[in-house]
Design an enzyme around this catalytic site. Structure first.
Site, PDB file in Angstrom:
ATOM      1  CB  SER A   7      -0.874  -0.066   1.262  1.00 23.06           C
ATOM      2  OG  SER A   7      -2.229   1.025   1.136  1.00 23.06           O
ATOM      3  CG  HIS A  45      -5.707  -2.439   1.442  1.00 22.04           C
ATOM      4  ND1 HIS A  45      -5.252  -2.103   0.116  1.00 22.04           N
ATOM      5  CD2 HIS A  45      -5.199  -1.776   2.103  1.00 22.04           C
ATOM      6  CE1 HIS A  45      -4.286  -0.991   0.165  1.00 22.04           C
ATOM      7  NE2 HIS A  45      -4.157  -1.061   1.584  1.00 22.04           N
TER       8      HIS A  45
END
Length: 491
Positions: free
Chosen positions: A291, A467
């Site tokens: 990320s 995620h």
């Protein structure tokens, strides 16, 4: 008949989707208008509390006061078309350090009305450049003009940035560190303020290190994202050959959390150099980043193009800025934090991005009191659920998280294309990108956009993963995949 029924069913689903989207828009408008007002109220509340607890209030980006701008030396914020920079003036060099304008310019209805009111009051007072050296601007900053024999130069300055930098330019700090609203435990306030917390794992019994690997975590996380997952699943062969480093980024986990830092991309890179590359004499290395860490990984790869052997990015927050877009940082802000209540993870990102004081409230409730929450989680789960993700979340610092989000994710909007071009044209390393198909925070096209910029990049979409579960929950398989990437890079 069946075709008619199928067509009718599709029409109904489309109508329901359109209705749901419209309902989301309406409710989001109401909720975020309320939050706009609530954040302004919390701004006043924290000014009062800061003053009562520490005899001064913490600078914020809601407004600016001319008296806060008066400084004879140091750094000022220069607002330019398409971006902003902090200028360091010295006798030997002029250093530019990128600062995202999303820190002090996040357009919303109430803030625009507030700033317009301040601007009109200034006009009523008839403040002119000949009568004063500083003037409040409609953007919530201060315009400083210089006409000493040269054409007039205008700078937009924000008081919060100047105040946070005073500790760096030699002025004595008048406030304690940590502040009253921060956690005071030893983990959150390490003795060493010069280096990051680094978890190193390497060959034992005097075996020689063959290669180094650097792991960089994402936003509001820590090194445990790696050490409690893939580290324990690497094969004995990998553990005997690779030296692995997992860092807590500046402002997160057990790393320093300086109150006067702006947590720029430059500062994050310098701390990694000072904490890993220099003390461990790392000459070449693989990078694995998740990320937010993907942006830092790209910047690090560009800075050391001949040292990077492989680049593995997981759920990178890359949003290509359309041609003609004048404000790249604002464009990325709208993509990362769309001000919508659904999906919930997007609502959380919007809360952290748009509301400085509400996000500080969340930090006080959770991060400052993380020891209570850790005990509560252990009691509720009877230690049956690993809480390392919660530990990473509770270990963040409000100032560090807020500035990192804006200065790294939004502030790098105009740089990522350049980084990717360098990776494409000047790096020989392999590039692998992972993305979860169910990722509601960052869409899949972020990863495909990287491949469009770097054709040799391999994009791997993992079904039924989001995620976080792109790593957590499949750590054993991911560890094996990483080992294969490193082996292929060597061959």
């Amino acid at each position: 008949m069946r075709k008619a029924m199928r067509g009718s069913s599709i029409s109904v689903r489309r109508a329901m989707a359109a209705f749901g989207s419209a309902l989301n828009d309406v409710i989001s408008l109401i909720v975020f208008s309320f939050l706009d007002l609530l954040d302004i109220l919390f701004c006043f509340l924290y000014k009062i509390l800061d003053y009562l607890m520490e005899a001064e209030w913490r600078p914020c980006y809601c407004s600016s006061s001319p008296k806060d701008m008066i400084t004879s030396i140091g750094k000022i914020l220069v607002s330019e078309s398409g971006g902003s920079k902090v200028v360091t003036l010295s006798s030997t060099k002029l250093q530019l350090e990128d600062i995202s304008d999303t820190l002090y310019s996040r357009p919303c209805l109430l803030s625009d009305v507030s700033r317009l009111t301040v601007y009109q009051l200034c006009r009523l007072k008839n403040i002119s450049s000949s009568d004063a050296s500083t003037v409040i601007s409609s953007r919530g900053g201060v315009v400083v003009s210089s006409t000493s024999g040269n054409p007039t130069t205008t700078f937009t300055v924000n008081s919060a940035i100047i105040q946070m930098l005073r500790g760096k330019i030699g002025s004595p700090k008048s406030h304690p560190v940590p502040r009253w609203s921060d956690c005071h435990c030893a983990n959150c306030n390490p003795i060493s303020q010069d280096t990051l917390f680094v978890k190193a794992q390497g060959p034992q019994d005097g075996k020689m290190v063959e290669e180094d690997v650097l792991f960089i975590h994402g936003f509001i996380s820590s090194s445990t994202f790696w050490t409690e997952t893939v580290f324990q699943y690497f094969s004995s062969d990998a553990k005997s050959r690779y030296r692995m480093f997992a860092v807590d980024l500046l402002g997160f986990g057990r790393s320093p959390k300086p109150a006067d830092s702006l947590y720029t991309l430059r500062e994050h890179l310098e701390m990694i150099e000072r904490s890993v590359l220099e003390p461990y004499k790392v000459k070449s290395f693989h990078i694995v980043a998740h990320s937010l860490g993907s942006l830092i990984a790209l910047a690090l790869a560009v800075k050391y193009p001949g040292a990077v052997k492989s680049l593995t990015l997981i759920a990178p927050p890359y949003f290509p800025v359309p041609k003609g877009e004048q404000q790249a940082t604002q464009y990325v802000l709208r993509k990362v934090a769309p001000r919508r209540i659904w999906p919930l993870i997007g609502f959380g990102a919007s809360m952290l991005c748009w509301y400085e004081h509400l996000s500080r409230t969340v930090s006080i409730l959770l991060a400052k009191n993380h020891r209570f929450w850790e005990i509560a989680f252990r009691l509720i789960t009877f230690n049956r659920v690993r809480t390392y993700l919660m530990d990473g979340f509770f270990g963040h610092h409000h100032i560090g998280a807020f500035h990192t989000l804006h200065n790294v994710i939004c502030g790098s909007a105009g740089k990522v294309e350049t980084y990717l071009d360098v990776v494409r044209d000047h790096l020989n390393c392999s590039v692998t990108v992972y993305h979860g198909r169910n990722d509601e925070l960052l869409p899949i096209h972020c990863s495909y956009a990287i491949k469009s910029r770097v054709p040799r990049a391999q994009v791997k979409i993992i079904d039924s993963k989001d995620h976080v579960t792109i790593v957590v929950g499949r750590q054993k398989a991911f560890a094996r995949e990483l080992e294969q990437i490193w082996k292929n890079a060597k061959s």
